[in-house]
Design a protein around this motif. Structure first.
Motif, PDB file in Angstrom:
ATOM      1  N   LEU A 209      -1.817   9.433  -3.715  1.00 57.92           N
ATOM      2  CA  LEU A 209      -1.211  10.426  -2.825  1.00 57.92           C
ATOM      3  C   LEU A 209      -0.139   9.785  -1.948  1.00 57.92           C
ATOM      4  O   LEU A 209       0.897  10.403  -1.674  1.00 57.92           O
ATOM      5  CB  LEU A 209      -2.284  11.083  -1.954  1.00 57.92           C
ATOM      6  CG  LEU A 209      -3.207  12.083  -2.652  1.00 57.92           C
ATOM      7  CD1 LEU A 209      -4.295  12.555  -1.686  1.00 57.92           C
ATOM      8  CD2 LEU A 209      -2.411  13.278  -3.169  1.00 57.92           C
ATOM      9  N   GLN A 210      -0.389   8.564  -1.485  1.00 59.79           N
ATOM     10  CA  GLN A 210       0.593   7.869  -0.669  1.00 59.79           C
ATOM     11  C   GLN A 210       1.861   7.601  -1.473  1.00 59.79           C
ATOM     12  O   GLN A 210       2.975   7.716  -0.951  1.00 59.79           O
ATOM     13  CB  GLN A 210       0.008   6.544  -0.153  1.00 59.79           C
ATOM     14  CG  GLN A 210       0.961   5.735   0.720  1.00 59.79           C
ATOM     15  CD  GLN A 210       1.231   6.382   2.064  1.00 59.79           C
ATOM     16  OE1 GLN A 210       0.513   7.308   2.455  1.00 59.79           O
ATOM     17  NE2 GLN A 210       2.249   5.924   2.771  1.00 59.79           N
ATOM     18  N   ASN A 211       1.708   7.263  -2.739  1.00 58.75           N
ATOM     19  CA  ASN A 211       2.864   7.044  -3.594  1.00 58.75           C
ATOM     20  C   ASN A 211       3.658   8.332  -3.766  1.00 58.75           C
ATOM     21  O   ASN A 211       4.901   8.340  -3.715  1.00 58.75           O
ATOM     22  CB  ASN A 211       2.397   6.528  -4.961  1.00 58.75           C
ATOM     23  CG  ASN A 211       3.543   5.979  -5.794  1.00 58.75           C
ATOM     24  OD1 ASN A 211       4.188   5.003  -5.430  1.00 58.75           O
ATOM     25  ND2 ASN A 211       3.805   6.623  -6.922  1.00 58.75           N
ATOM     26  N   GLN A 212       2.942   9.444  -3.927  1.00 57.09           N
ATOM     27  CA  GLN A 212       3.596  10.745  -4.046  1.00 57.09           C
ATOM     28  C   GLN A 212       4.322  11.103  -2.754  1.00 57.09           C
ATOM     29  O   GLN A 212       5.444  11.623  -2.764  1.00 57.09           O
ATOM     30  CB  GLN A 212       2.557  11.817  -4.388  1.00 57.09           C
ATOM     31  CG  GLN A 212       3.140  13.217  -4.534  1.00 57.09           C
ATOM     32  CD  GLN A 212       2.061  14.250  -4.852  1.00 57.09           C
ATOM     33  OE1 GLN A 212       0.956  13.905  -5.250  1.00 57.09           O
ATOM     34  NE2 GLN A 212       2.388  15.520  -4.649  1.00 57.09           N
ATOM     35  N   TYR A 213       3.669  10.816  -1.633  1.00 54.64           N
ATOM     36  CA  TYR A 213       4.258  11.096  -0.323  1.00 54.64           C
ATOM     37  C   TYR A 213       5.572  10.346  -0.129  1.00 54.64           C
ATOM     38  O   TYR A 213       6.586  10.924   0.294  1.00 54.64           O
ATOM     39  CB  TYR A 213       3.249  10.719   0.764  1.00 54.64           C
ATOM     40  CG  TYR A 213       3.834  10.583   2.145  1.00 54.64           C
ATOM     41  CD1 TYR A 213       4.227  11.694   2.885  1.00 54.64           C
ATOM     42  CD2 TYR A 213       3.986   9.317   2.724  1.00 54.64           C
ATOM     43  CE1 TYR A 213       4.755  11.549   4.153  1.00 54.64           C
ATOM     44  CE2 TYR A 213       4.516   9.173   3.994  1.00 54.64           C
ATOM     45  CZ  TYR A 213       4.898  10.288   4.707  1.00 54.64           C
ATOM     46  OH  TYR A 213       5.428  10.144   5.964  1.00 54.64           O
ATOM     47  N   LYS A 214       5.589   9.047  -0.445  1.00 53.76           N
ATOM     48  CA  LYS A 214       6.804   8.266  -0.264  1.00 53.76           C
ATOM     49  C   LYS A 214       7.915   8.721  -1.203  1.00 53.76           C
ATOM     50  O   LYS A 214       9.092   8.701  -0.850  1.00 53.76           O
ATOM     51  CB  LYS A 214       6.502   6.779  -0.484  1.00 53.76           C
ATOM     52  CG  LYS A 214       5.532   6.167   0.508  1.00 53.76           C
ATOM     53  CD  LYS A 214       6.016   6.298   1.939  1.00 53.76           C
ATOM     54  CE  LYS A 214       7.228   5.466   2.219  1.00 53.76           C
ATOM     55  NZ  LYS A 214       7.605   5.492   3.676  1.00 53.76           N
ATOM     56  N   ARG A 215       7.533   9.145  -2.394  1.00 57.94           N
ATOM     57  CA  ARG A 215       8.532   9.675  -3.330  1.00 57.94           C
ATOM     58  C   ARG A 215       9.176  10.946  -2.766  1.00 57.94           C
ATOM     59  O   ARG A 215      10.392  11.150  -2.859  1.00 57.94           O
ATOM     60  CB  ARG A 215       7.861   9.975  -4.670  1.00 57.94           C
ATOM     61  CG  ARG A 215       7.579   8.736  -5.512  1.00 57.94           C
ATOM     62  CD  ARG A 215       8.829   8.298  -6.248  1.00 57.94           C
ATOM     63  NE  ARG A 215       8.577   7.186  -7.162  1.00 57.94           N
ATOM     64  CZ  ARG A 215       9.444   6.751  -8.048  1.00 57.94           C
ATOM     65  NH1 ARG A 215      10.626   7.338  -8.146  1.00 57.94           N
ATOM     66  NH2 ARG A 215       9.172   5.734  -8.829  1.00 57.94           N
ATOM     67  N   GLU A 216       8.356  11.810  -2.176  1.00 56.27           N
ATOM     68  CA  GLU A 216       8.893  13.039  -1.607  1.00 56.27           C
ATOM     69  C   GLU A 216       9.747  12.747  -0.378  1.00 56.27           C
ATOM     70  O   GLU A 216      10.749  13.423  -0.129  1.00 56.27           O
ATOM     71  CB  GLU A 216       7.745  13.992  -1.265  1.00 56.27           C
ATOM     72  CG  GLU A 216       7.030  14.543  -2.499  1.00 56.27           C
ATOM     73  CD  GLU A 216       5.939  15.537  -2.152  1.00 56.27           C
ATOM     74  OE1 GLU A 216       5.818  15.886  -0.957  1.00 56.27           O
ATOM     75  OE2 GLU A 216       5.221  15.968  -3.069  1.00 56.27           O
ATOM     76  N   CYS A 217       9.345  11.741   0.408  1.00 55.91           N
ATOM     77  CA  CYS A 217      10.165  11.337   1.552  1.00 55.91           C
ATOM     78  C   CYS A 217      11.530  10.839   1.084  1.00 55.91           C
ATOM     79  O   CYS A 217      12.558  11.112   1.721  1.00 55.91           O
ATOM     80  CB  CYS A 217       9.448  10.243   2.342  1.00 55.91           C
ATOM     81  SG  CYS A 217       8.120  10.827   3.405  1.00 55.91           S
ATOM     82  N   LEU A 218      11.539  10.116  -0.028  1.00 57.84           N
ATOM     83  CA  LEU A 218      12.794   9.620  -0.574  1.00 57.84           C
ATOM     84  C   LEU A 218      13.697  10.778  -0.978  1.00 57.84           C
ATOM     85  O   LEU A 218      14.913  10.754  -0.736  1.00 57.84           O
ATOM     86  CB  LEU A 218      12.516   8.708  -1.770  1.00 57.84           C
ATOM     87  CG  LEU A 218      13.714   7.976  -2.374  1.00 57.84           C
ATOM     88  CD1 LEU A 218      14.398   7.100  -1.336  1.00 57.84           C
ATOM     89  CD2 LEU A 218      13.283   7.140  -3.571  1.00 57.84           C
ATOM     90  N   GLU A 219      13.114  11.811  -1.583  1.00 57.28           N
ATOM     91  CA  GLU A 219      13.891  12.990  -1.955  1.00 57.28           C
ATOM     92  C   GLU A 219      14.415  13.706  -0.711  1.00 57.28           C
ATOM     93  O   GLU A 219      15.528  14.247  -0.715  1.00 57.28           O
ATOM     94  CB  GLU A 219      13.039  13.938  -2.792  1.00 57.28           C
ATOM     95  CG  GLU A 219      12.658  13.386  -4.159  1.00 57.28           C
ATOM     96  CD  GLU A 219      13.878  12.983  -4.980  1.00 57.28           C
ATOM     97  OE1 GLU A 219      14.860  13.766  -5.019  1.00 57.28           O
ATOM     98  OE2 GLU A 219      13.853  11.884  -5.569  1.00 57.28           O
ATOM     99  N   LEU A 220      13.624  13.697   0.366  1.00 59.74           N
ATOM    100  CA  LEU A 220      14.060  14.325   1.612  1.00 59.74           C
ATOM    101  C   LEU A 220      15.226  13.542   2.223  1.00 59.74           C
ATOM    102  O   LEU A 220      16.168  14.138   2.767  1.00 59.74           O
ATOM    103  CB  LEU A 220      12.887  14.382   2.595  1.00 59.74           C
ATOM    104  CG  LEU A 220      13.035  15.315   3.800  1.00 59.74           C
ATOM    105  CD1 LEU A 220      13.243  16.752   3.355  1.00 59.74           C
ATOM    106  CD2 LEU A 220      11.825  15.206   4.713  1.00 59.74           C
ATOM    107  N   GLU A 221      15.182  12.230   2.127  1.00 56.35           N
ATOM    108  CA  GLU A 221      16.298  11.421   2.599  1.00 56.35           C
ATOM    109  C   GLU A 221      17.571  11.739   1.829  1.00 56.35           C
ATOM    110  O   GLU A 221      18.662  11.819   2.399  1.00 56.35           O
ATOM    111  CB  GLU A 221      15.961   9.933   2.461  1.00 56.35           C
ATOM    112  CG  GLU A 221      14.944   9.429   3.469  1.00 56.35           C
ATOM    113  CD  GLU A 221      14.790   7.920   3.421  1.00 56.35           C
ATOM    114  OE1 GLU A 221      15.639   7.254   2.797  1.00 56.35           O
ATOM    115  OE2 GLU A 221      13.827   7.413   4.005  1.00 56.35           O
ATOM    116  N   LYS A 222      17.434  11.913   0.524  1.00 54.82           N
ATOM    117  CA  LYS A 222      18.593  12.259  -0.297  1.00 54.82           C
ATOM    118  C   LYS A 222      19.172  13.610   0.124  1.00 54.82           C
ATOM    119  O   LYS A 222      20.398  13.785   0.199  1.00 54.82           O
ATOM    120  CB  LYS A 222      18.198  12.301  -1.774  1.00 54.82           C
ATOM    121  CG  LYS A 222      17.791  10.957  -2.352  1.00 54.82           C
ATOM    122  CD  LYS A 222      17.370  11.108  -3.808  1.00 54.82           C
ATOM    123  CE  LYS A 222      16.917   9.783  -4.412  1.00 54.82           C
ATOM    124  NZ  LYS A 222      16.497   9.921  -5.821  1.00 54.82           N
TER     125      LYS A 222
END
Length: 425
Positions: A104-117
């Motif tokens: 879940l933490q890996n998924q969370y960081k991936r989504e944060c990366l998309e939010l940064e983009k």
């Protein structure tokens, strides 16, 4: 901030019931604390010597304790092995839950990366507008100037607004060179020779990697692009530095750096700022004739940033090619390289004007921050060497502190500010 790449694969773990021996640690085993002789009026002259001796004893005792504790790390105490089977199954079940939490933490960081983009795309018009004003292709609007003056008045109540009768496009000379030099870490990397090239720097841009490009091996990451005007030093119009993350987050829950890729700079003849040239005279042993030989040697330069360090291979680590000191030196280079990339991404690009004016320096946390200091013992305050002024009731103003180390941010008295929940650490 994202975690750094571990140089040597270490299996060291923190002390737990599993790896800490059942016997007491040295502190609990009755290690006595050095005592200080009582201070009397008759022995005030010996006070400083006694304090120095006591400090030396404390340091020796602390070093001994730390050395013994370090030797305990990673060693099994037999505690887990002694647990009943039913309890061992519960422990394994908790490990399984931790695996799901990590996913879940890996998924969370991936989504944060998309939010940064997403928000970088929203900020792009602002960055384009900034570039146009810096390089003098467009003039600032009255609205932009007014907003800037209001901020200047907040920062300095004595600020005097500038007359607005003659608003014309006007380039800001050496904007990016000044901004970079006002960053504590980069200032140490920029030499006088580098300044000539960095005066041609037009813009610094941030973008995120396309994971489908073969060059990036399908890994996430970001790229810093330096845009230059034609100059006497190199042919490149742009210089890139790309930072790749590993596919999954690390143990701390943050992205872990995988490697960095830099642009190959096409230096013009005799203009390579990363090298120094010297002329040496050589004599032929047979003919006794002499000749002049021109040799190049590496030298310090900001442009070494585009030639990132390469991690040692697994084979080199296993063969013991590098000793401990060499590995530490490599790791220091990696940490510096990634720290610069993170600071460009998180601080300099989004707050370029604050680094140009020097405002950002107010929020930079220096190396000698409060974490590096210890409170004095209460006894030290009562030894009579420092007297309080009982008649003075003046209260010192609180010191203005910067954001937590490694991140930019608002000052401590900024009020109710929404936290950046998805900040890429």
């Amino acid at each position: 901030m994202s975690s750094n790449v571990p140089i040597a694969g270490s299996n060291i773990t923190a002390p737990t019931p599993q790896n800490t021996p059942l016997t007491h640690a040295p502190i609990a085993a009755g290690l006595s604390r050095p005592t200080v002789p009582d201070i009397s009026e008759d022995k005030e002259e010996d006070n400083d010597d006694d304090d120095d001796d006591a400090d030396a004893l404390r340091e020796q005792a602390l070093a001994m304790v730390q050395g013994k504790l370090a030797g305990l790390i990673g060693k099994s105490s037999g505690y887990l092995e002694s647990l009943p089977v039913e309890v061992k199954l519960s422990v394994e079940g908790l490990k399984g839950i931790q695996v799901k939490h990590h996913e879940l933490q890996n998924q969370y960081k991936r989504e944060c990366l998309e939010l940064e983009k997403k928000y970088l795309a929203l900020q792009k018009p602002l960055y384009e507008r900034r570039e146009a004003i810096i390089n003098g292709s467009e003039k600032p609007t009255t609205e932009e100037i007014t907003a800037g003056e209001q901020q200047s008045l907040k920062d300095d109540e004595d600020y005097t607004p500038v007359p607005k009768e003659n608003i014309v496009p006007s380039a800001i000379p050496e904007f990016w060179l000044t901004a970079l030099r006002n960053h504590i870490g980069l200032a140490d990397l920029i030499t006088e020779r580098d300044e000539g090239a960095l005066k041609h720097l037009l813009d610094i841009r941030l973008s995120y990697l396309n994971e489908h490009e073969k060059e990036y091996e399908g890994k996430p990451g970001f790229k810093i692009t330096f845009i230059f005007s034609p100059n006497e030093f190199f042919e490149n119009e742009t210089l890139d530095k790309s930072y790749l993350y590993q596919d999954e987050v690390g143990y701390s829950g943050d992205f872990v750096y995988y490697k960095a890729i830099g642009t190959d700079i096409k230096w013009k003849e005799d203009k390579d700022l990363t090298k120094e040239y010297e002329i040496k005279k050589q004599r032929n042993k047979n003919t006794n004739r002499t000749r002049l030989v021109r040799k190049a040697r590496p030298t310090e330069s900001f442009f070494n940033f585009f030639n990132p360090p390469v991690p040692p291979s697994d084979e080199d680590l296993e063969s013991g090619k590098y000793d401990e000191e060499e590995l530490e030196d490599i790791e220091d280079k990696f940490q510096l390289d990634y720290q610069i990339g993170e600071d460009l991404k998180e601080k300099i690009i989004p707050r370029a004007i604050d680094y140009f004016t020097g405002k950002a320096l107010e929020y930079e946390v220096m190396d000698d921050d409060e974490d590096d200091y210890e409170d004095l013992d209460d006894d030290d305050d009562d030894d009579g060497r420092f007297d309080d002024d009982s008649e003075s009731e003046v209260e010192l103003a609180p010191r203005r502190r910067g954001p937590p180390k490694g991140r930019g941010g608002a000052p401590a008295n900024a009020g109710n500010v929404n936290p950046e929940e998805c900040k890429q650490q």
